[in-house]
Design a protein around this motif. Sequence first.
Motif, PDB file in Angstrom:
ATOM      1  N   GLN A 196      -2.959  14.661   3.669  1.00  0.00           N
ATOM      2  CA  GLN A 196      -4.356  14.603   4.116  1.00  0.00           C
ATOM      3  C   GLN A 196      -5.262  14.190   2.974  1.00  0.00           C
ATOM      4  N   THR A 197      -4.993  14.727   1.795  1.00  0.00           N
ATOM      5  CA  THR A 197      -5.812  14.359   0.641  1.00  0.00           C
ATOM      6  C   THR A 197      -5.760  12.856   0.423  1.00  0.00           C
ATOM      7  N   VAL A 198      -4.546  12.314   0.477  1.00  0.00           N
ATOM      8  CA  VAL A 198      -4.402  10.886   0.218  1.00  0.00           C
ATOM      9  C   VAL A 198      -5.070  10.060   1.308  1.00  0.00           C
ATOM     10  N   PHE A 199      -4.788  10.403   2.559  1.00  0.00           N
ATOM     11  CA  PHE A 199      -5.268   9.535   3.633  1.00  0.00           C
ATOM     12  C   PHE A 199      -6.747   9.731   3.957  1.00  0.00           C
ATOM     13  N   HIS A 200      -7.258  10.944   3.772  1.00  0.00           N
ATOM     14  CA  HIS A 200      -8.670  11.168   4.093  1.00  0.00           C
ATOM     15  C   HIS A 200      -9.587  10.807   2.940  1.00  0.00           C
ATOM     16  N   HIS A 201      -9.109  10.930   1.723  1.00  0.00           N
ATOM     17  CA  HIS A 201     -10.036  10.775   0.601  1.00  0.00           C
ATOM     18  C   HIS A 201      -9.641   9.688  -0.385  1.00  0.00           C
ATOM     19  N   VAL A 202      -8.390   9.738  -0.832  1.00  0.00           N
ATOM     20  CA  VAL A 202      -8.023   8.828  -1.920  1.00  0.00           C
ATOM     21  C   VAL A 202      -8.010   7.374  -1.443  1.00  0.00           C
ATOM     22  N   ILE A 203      -7.325   7.102  -0.340  1.00  0.00           N
ATOM     23  CA  ILE A 203      -7.211   5.705   0.095  1.00  0.00           C
ATOM     24  C   ILE A 203      -8.580   5.119   0.472  1.00  0.00           C
ATOM     25  N   PRO A 204      -9.410   5.845   1.242  1.00  0.00           N
ATOM     26  CA  PRO A 204     -10.729   5.251   1.525  1.00  0.00           C
ATOM     27  C   PRO A 204     -11.500   4.917   0.254  1.00  0.00           C
ATOM     28  N   LEU A 205     -11.403   5.774  -0.746  1.00  0.00           N
ATOM     29  CA  LEU A 205     -12.151   5.500  -1.978  1.00  0.00           C
ATOM     30  C   LEU A 205     -11.513   4.367  -2.770  1.00  0.00           C
ATOM     31  N   ALA A 206     -10.196   4.221  -2.636  1.00  0.00           N
ATOM     32  CA  ALA A 206      -9.513   3.164  -3.389  1.00  0.00           C
ATOM     33  C   ALA A 206      -9.577   1.829  -2.652  1.00  0.00           C
ATOM     34  N   MET A 207     -10.041   1.857  -1.396  1.00  0.00           N
ATOM     35  CA  MET A 207      -9.971   0.666  -0.553  1.00  0.00           C
ATOM     36  C   MET A 207     -10.616  -0.584  -1.163  1.00  0.00           C
ATOM     37  N   LYS A 238      -5.478   5.149  -8.931  1.00  0.00           N
ATOM     38  CA  LYS A 238      -5.616   5.930 -10.156  1.00  0.00           C
ATOM     39  C   LYS A 238      -7.082   6.109 -10.514  1.00  0.00           C
ATOM     40  N   ALA A 239      -7.903   5.121 -10.128  1.00  0.00           N
ATOM     41  CA  ALA A 239      -9.308   5.164 -10.525  1.00  0.00           C
ATOM     42  C   ALA A 239     -10.133   6.133  -9.686  1.00  0.00           C
ATOM     43  N   VAL A 240      -9.558   6.690  -8.619  1.00  0.00           N
ATOM     44  CA  VAL A 240     -10.314   7.657  -7.808  1.00  0.00           C
ATOM     45  C   VAL A 240     -10.498   8.939  -8.616  1.00  0.00           C
ATOM     46  N   GLN A 241     -11.737   9.429  -8.651  1.00  0.00           N
ATOM     47  CA  GLN A 241     -12.013  10.599  -9.490  1.00  0.00           C
ATOM     48  C   GLN A 241     -11.109  11.764  -9.107  1.00  0.00           C
ATOM     49  N   PRO A 242     -10.519  12.441 -10.079  1.00  0.00           N
ATOM     50  CA  PRO A 242      -9.656  13.574  -9.779  1.00  0.00           C
ATOM     51  C   PRO A 242     -10.433  14.701  -9.107  1.00  0.00           C
ATOM     52  N   SER A 243     -11.737  14.758  -9.341  1.00  0.00           N
ATOM     53  CA  SER A 243     -12.504  15.866  -8.774  1.00  0.00           C
ATOM     54  C   SER A 243     -12.488  15.824  -7.247  1.00  0.00           C
ATOM     55  N   ILE A 244     -12.403  14.608  -6.684  1.00  0.00           N
ATOM     56  CA  ILE A 244     -12.359  14.498  -5.224  1.00  0.00           C
ATOM     57  C   ILE A 244     -11.032  15.048  -4.700  1.00  0.00           C
ATOM     58  N   ARG A 245      -9.968  14.722  -5.431  1.00  0.00           N
ATOM     59  CA  ARG A 245      -8.654  15.263  -5.068  1.00  0.00           C
ATOM     60  C   ARG A 245      -8.681  16.783  -5.119  1.00  0.00           C
ATOM     61  N   ASP A 246      -9.246  17.324  -6.235  1.00  0.00           N
ATOM     62  CA  ASP A 246      -9.331  18.774  -6.386  1.00  0.00           C
ATOM     63  C   ASP A 246     -10.085  19.386  -5.225  1.00  0.00           C
ATOM     64  N   ALA A 247     -11.200  18.724  -4.855  1.00  0.00           N
ATOM     65  CA  ALA A 247     -12.022  19.267  -3.776  1.00  0.00           C
ATOM     66  C   ALA A 247     -11.205  19.382  -2.501  1.00  0.00           C
ATOM     67  N   LEU A 307       0.838  -1.198   0.000  1.00  0.00           N
ATOM     68  CA  LEU A 307       0.000   0.000   0.000  1.00  0.00           C
ATOM     69  C   LEU A 307       0.876   1.252   0.000  1.00  0.00           C
ATOM     70  N   ALA A 308       1.891   1.249   0.841  1.00  0.00           N
ATOM     71  CA  ALA A 308       2.768   2.416   0.914  1.00  0.00           C
ATOM     72  C   ALA A 308       3.443   2.657  -0.429  1.00  0.00           C
ATOM     73  N   ALA A 309       3.914   1.578  -1.047  1.00  0.00           N
ATOM     74  CA  ALA A 309       4.596   1.730  -2.337  1.00  0.00           C
ATOM     75  C   ALA A 309       3.625   2.254  -3.380  1.00  0.00           C
ATOM     76  N   ALA A 310       2.404   1.687  -3.407  1.00  0.00           N
ATOM     77  CA  ALA A 310       1.417   2.116  -4.398  1.00  0.00           C
ATOM     78  C   ALA A 310       1.083   3.591  -4.209  1.00  0.00           C
ATOM     79  N   VAL A 311       0.855   3.982  -2.957  1.00  0.00           N
ATOM     80  CA  VAL A 311       0.501   5.380  -2.692  1.00  0.00           C
ATOM     81  C   VAL A 311       1.651   6.295  -3.077  1.00  0.00           C
ATOM     82  N   TYR A 312       2.844   5.901  -2.697  1.00  0.00           N
ATOM     83  CA  TYR A 312       3.984   6.769  -3.006  1.00  0.00           C
ATOM     84  C   TYR A 312       4.154   6.920  -4.502  1.00  0.00           C
ATOM     85  N   LEU A 313       4.154   5.780  -5.210  1.00  0.00           N
ATOM     86  CA  LEU A 313       4.387   5.841  -6.656  1.00  0.00           C
ATOM     87  C   LEU A 313       3.285   6.628  -7.354  1.00  0.00           C
ATOM     88  N   GLU A 314       2.068   6.463  -6.886  1.00  0.00           N
ATOM     89  CA  GLU A 314       0.943   7.083  -7.594  1.00  0.00           C
ATOM     90  C   GLU A 314       0.792   8.555  -7.233  1.00  0.00           C
TER      91      GLU A 314
END
Lengths: 439, 254
Positions: A336-347, A317-326, A240-247
């Motif tokens: 915070q963006t990654v841990f609060h929004h991206v990872i939960p949605l990618a879970m 990668k499949a998490v909508q970019p609009s959520i990141r923008d928000a 998970l750490a590697a995926a998050v870091y690389l992405e």
Amino acid sequence: MSKNTAVHAPTVWGSEAMQNRISARYRKERRFRLLGLFAILLALSFLAILLFTLGAKSIGGFFQTKIELTIHFDRSLFPDLDGLNSDEASLALTRVDYAALIRQSLMDRFPDVRQRRDVRSLASLVSAGARQTLAGTVRQDPAVIGATQDIWFLASGDIDSFVKGKISRDVPESDRRVKDREVIWIDALDAAGKVKVGFNWGFFSSGDSREAELAGIWGAIVGSFLTLVVTLLFSFPIGLAAAVYLEEFAPQNKFTDLIEININNLAAVPSIVFGLLGLAVLLGFFNMPRSSPFVGGLTLGLMTLPTLIIAGRAAIKAVQPSIRDAAIGLGASPMQTVFHHVIPLAMPGILTGTIIGMARALGETAPLLMIGMVAFIVDVPESFSEAATVLPVQIFLWANSPERAFVDKTSAAIIVLLLFLILMNGLAVWLRNRFERQW
Amino acid sequence: MEKTPKMQATNVHVYYGDNHAINKVSLDVFAEDVTALIGPSGCGKSTFLRCLNRMNDSIASARVEGKITLDQQDIYDPKIDVVQLRARVGMVFQKPNPFPKSIYDNIAYGPRIHGLARNGEEMDEMVITSLQKAGLWEEVKDRLEAPGTALSGGQQQRLCIARAIAVNPEVILMDEPCSALDPIATAKIEELIEDLRGRFAIVIVTHNMQQAARVSQKTAFFHLGEVIEYGDTADIFTNPEKEKTKDYITGRYG
Ligand SMILES: Nc1ncnc2c1ncn2[C@@H]1O[C@H](COP(=O)(O)OP(=O)(O)OP(=O)(O)O)[C@@H](O)[C@H]1O
Ligand SMILES: [Mg+2]
């Protein structure tokens, strides 16, 4: 503009050529659908054949022949337990010659068998484990000493196969593992209602054994479980750490491209190579305990890691970019963006990838052979550093055994492994639906 | 009387790789005004807007040159804290993008990460006032735990506005906030912008000339990455100086 309309005549949608094109299109579509159906049917039929043959054979593994004997717990064979505390008593009881009790019981039933050699083969109708059965009975209730009791014992492996019809009585005696004499004895016992085939609970509660009738898969199940725990604990956080870091954090450059290519490559490397790696590094360099779930888990973890990273990256990668923008637009930091929004949605995607990776690790044999998990192990492992075996290796070991009874055991073990795989993949589907349904 | 601009862009150029998307744009944004950015599609309005809170940072190929200040402070100064900048300059996007969380959590997220509320009561208070300011309170007060994504498009957009104002920004950037909405929802958002005017400096991108005329005090007309004309909305719409501006606002562009 006007030129174009002059060149193109208006389309006649009802013309014959148009009709032909339409029906040709339908024909093509039908053909394609049939082809697809055929492919699926073919795959399904192979699966059905596999399951059917396995299922038919495995029944023998799940059931076991038992023989009932009348045991007289001859007081003269037992030590005097008076005045001993419980430890001393149980020690004294282990020295009892239980085999003699069984021999005596059989000789009472077949009084004409007197020759030493014949008595020995008579006694081998029941499993070598019968002595443990008796010892257990006495330990539980020492009051039986001096009494007489009817007790069911496991039949020996060959007798078991014979009773189940896996060894035919039509085969000439010289080619048969169960001799004519034994056939007569077993028929006599059967006629007296002393033989039955019952569900083999021992298969699910004991470890491996040289005696087919005593061999169980509990040891392998526990080994597999311990190994997978290590695999999961090792590969999930790192993956998970590697995926998050690389992405999310890694700069896009030649170096990260190279890493990406290598990860994709690693995912395709034959699993045995990871076994060699485990052998050289974990055992050779770090001197970790051989055959242990810990080393096996790490090896499988290394093998699963690339799959996990790839699945994790795809999910992120499949998490909508609009959520990141928000999130960024509100002033959330990249973390915070990654841990609060991206990872939960990618879970859901990450978990699906993880479970599929785990399922693959559960079914893996080759790398574990390299690190010595192929040893014959009777005891059910109790820690991560004890020698253990795992389900697929157990299947491999049994498949190599010559006894007929082990063939059934092999099929039964495969069925159990398949059940676990179905369970895990079902869990993956369930988790995905659950997480996705939330919103 | 000379007003000091809240934000000031001076000779800003933006490149996406070789594509020169913004060419020498200078523009002042005043605290008490609504500033409208209008112009044909692809002329760089969104690009410019995103420069104002450095949202372009996350686009690898984007490069910004020139100077943009917030209260006389250069926002592209390496010493500036981008996270804080984005809290001070909030953004509402073209497509409503609520978090897949409850309505309450959508609003509370900003205050939470910036530590704006000391306790649960203050947070509740903040959520309620934000929803009230965004004109959404009456519609959602009974279902704050419902997912924000279950609201209608117009409600979602107002939720996003509420979320942006909950952080108490100084400037709010809106990129075509009404483009996905029906006339009634649009009217509500326009009302809301009118309400918010004065409390926040607002920069809004719109393709709707009437909307620009209705809600803004200043208007900038963008064309091919340049600002053709910038001035009081009244002047731009009634008496444009440039021929291009006139063509565009009267619909003869193209
Ligand atoms: N992420 C990007 N990467 C590369 N080029 C981009 C990117 N975003 C925008 N551009 C280019 O920058 C130019 C300006 O785009 P921008 O999105 O700012 O236009 P716009 O005025 O907002 O248009 P619209 O009214 O259609 O939203 C366009 O030529 C576009 O192709
Ligand atoms: Mg735009």
